[in-house]
Write an enzyme that holds these catalytic residues in place. Structure first.
Site, PDB file in Angstrom:
ATOM      1  N   GLU A   1       1.874   3.919   7.313  1.00 47.06           N
ATOM      2  CA  GLU A   1       0.832   3.555   7.027  1.00 47.06           C
ATOM      3  C   GLU A   1      -0.073   4.229   6.210  1.00 47.06           C
ATOM      4  OE1 GLU A   1       0.617   0.473   6.170  1.00 47.06           O
ATOM      5  OE2 GLU A   1       0.297  -1.140   7.732  1.00 47.06           O
TER       6      GLU A   1
ATOM      7  N   ASN B   1       0.499  -1.128   0.176  1.00 41.47           N
ATOM      8  CA  ASN B   1      -0.040  -0.406  -0.022  1.00 41.47           C
ATOM      9  C   ASN B   1       0.501   1.395  -0.267  1.00 41.47           C
ATOM     10  OD1 ASN B   1       1.266  -0.297   2.762  1.00 41.47           O
ATOM     11  ND2 ASN B   1      -0.677  -0.397   3.870  1.00 41.47           N
TER      12      ASN B   1
ATOM     13  N   HIS C   1       3.653   1.513   1.663  1.00 41.50           N
ATOM     14  CA  HIS C   1       3.945   2.095   2.720  1.00 41.50           C
ATOM     15  C   HIS C   1       5.528   1.860   3.215  1.00 41.50           C
ATOM     16  CE1 HIS C   1       3.546  -2.404   4.100  1.00 41.50           C
ATOM     17  NE2 HIS C   1       4.590  -1.870   5.125  1.00 41.50           N
TER      18      HIS C   1
HETATM   19  C1  GLP Z   1       6.945  -4.763   5.634  1.00 42.90           C
HETATM   20  C2  GLP Z   1       7.927  -3.868   6.321  1.00 42.90           C
HETATM   21  C3  GLP Z   1       8.287  -2.499   5.481  1.00 42.90           C
HETATM   22  C4  GLP Z   1       9.432  -3.895   4.197  1.00 42.90           C
HETATM   23  C5  GLP Z   1       7.598  -4.396   3.719  1.00 42.90           C
HETATM   24  C6  GLP Z   1       7.693  -5.209   2.122  1.00 42.90           C
HETATM   25  O1  GLP Z   1       5.366  -4.098   6.319  1.00 42.90           O
HETATM   26  N1  GLP Z   1       7.826  -3.337   7.839  1.00 42.90           N
HETATM   27  O2  GLP Z   1      10.168  -2.669   5.891  1.00 42.90           O
HETATM   28  O3  GLP Z   1       9.145  -2.872   3.338  1.00 42.90           O
HETATM   29  O4  GLP Z   1       6.915  -5.343   4.548  1.00 42.90           O
HETATM   30  O5  GLP Z   1       7.791  -6.090   2.477  1.00 42.90           O
HETATM   31  P1  GLP Z   1       8.285  -7.199   1.114  1.00 42.90           P
HETATM   32  O6  GLP Z   1       9.725  -6.891   1.033  1.00 42.90           O
HETATM   33  O7  GLP Z   1       7.916  -8.387   2.054  1.00 42.90           O
HETATM   34  O8  GLP Z   1       6.809  -7.390   0.517  1.00 42.90           O
END
Ligand code: GLP
Length: 234
Positions: free
Chosen positions: A142, A135, A137
């Site tokens: 968020e 989303n 973030h």
């Molecule tokens: C979590 C972490 C973020 C990260 C996000 C994306 O929410 N807190 O810092 O960027 O996941 O994760 P992924 O790389 O598994 O898509």
């Protein structure tokens, strides 16, 4: 902004690891801002491999992670502290007392203040590695009505809980809250490296070329003077 298109996940991971190792070779005492999630795993694997070969030395490097789940103590296997130990800290010669994450088991308000003061005392972040949430973030900042400046405690969105359920077995086990670095520490990092992989074409485009809005927290990165994006998305 510089956008580096990688051939695939492995190529993206190696290129990002190259930039991080260049930073550590040039400035061994760098403060690295680190991220969790599945995206950086390949980067950490590559750094550990180069450490094993004697190419990179973390003995003077300091790290500050973006975030931690609220309620999880550092020795909880699902904590981000445990993630970092498994993927990087336990594999290289970084000194444990030079690795910092928010403490999930501390009283949130005091812990947020402690974390901001710590980052300030370290002189800020030299290179911040970021992943991108589905989303938009970054860390656990968020989508919302405003960009939160300082380290704060957040309620995770349903979207984020769903996305992170794969690490916990089921959605019910995912903590509902987290402590995350705020946008000020992230945006004040001297350099930012945003690594984005897989099925995130739309949110990456909205982040990099859409309007700058707290509804897409990563969109603020457009204002950073030294942003490098590495992605395997064509
Ligand atoms: C979590 C972490 C973020 C990260 C996000 C994306 O929410 N807190 O810092 O960027 O996941 O994760 P992924 O790389 O598994 O898509």
């Amino acid at each position: 902004m510089k956008i580096i298109r990688a051939r695939d996940y492995r190529d993206m991971s190696r290129k990002a690891a190259n930039l991080i190792s260049a930073q550590v070779i040039l400035f061994p005492r760098s403060v690295l801002g680190l991220a969790t999630g599945s995206t950086p795993i390949g980067i950490y694997d590559q750094l550990a491999e180069w450490y094993d070969k004697g190419d990179i030395d973390f003995s003077e490097t300091v790290t500050v992670n973006l975030d931690e789940y609220h309620g999880l103590p550092p020795d909880d296997p699902q904590s981000y502290r445990a993630f970092m130990r498994a993927h990087l800290f336990g594999k290289v010669n970084i000194r444990p007392d030079n690795t910092h994450l928010p403490r999930g088991d501390a009283e949130p308000r005091a812990e947020c203040a402690r974390y901001d003061a710590l980052i300030a005392r370290l002189g800020g972040i030299d290179l911040q590695l970021l992943g991108l949430g589905r989303n938009g973030h970054i860390g656990f900042n968020e989508p919302g009505e405003a960009f939160e400046k300082s380290t704060h405690c957040v309620e995770l969105t349903a979207d984020t809980i769903r996305a992170n359920a794969r690490f916990f077995g089921d959605e019910g086990a995912v903590p509902r809250r987290a402590i995350t670095m705020g946008m000020k520490s992230i945006m004040q990092a001297k350099k930012i490296l945003l690594a984005v992989s897989g099925d995130k074409k739309d949110i990456l485009e909205r982040s990099l070329s859409g309007p700058i809005t707290p509804e897409v927290p990563a969109s603020i990165l457009q204002l950073h003077p030294d942003l490098t994006v590495i992605t395997d998305i064509p």
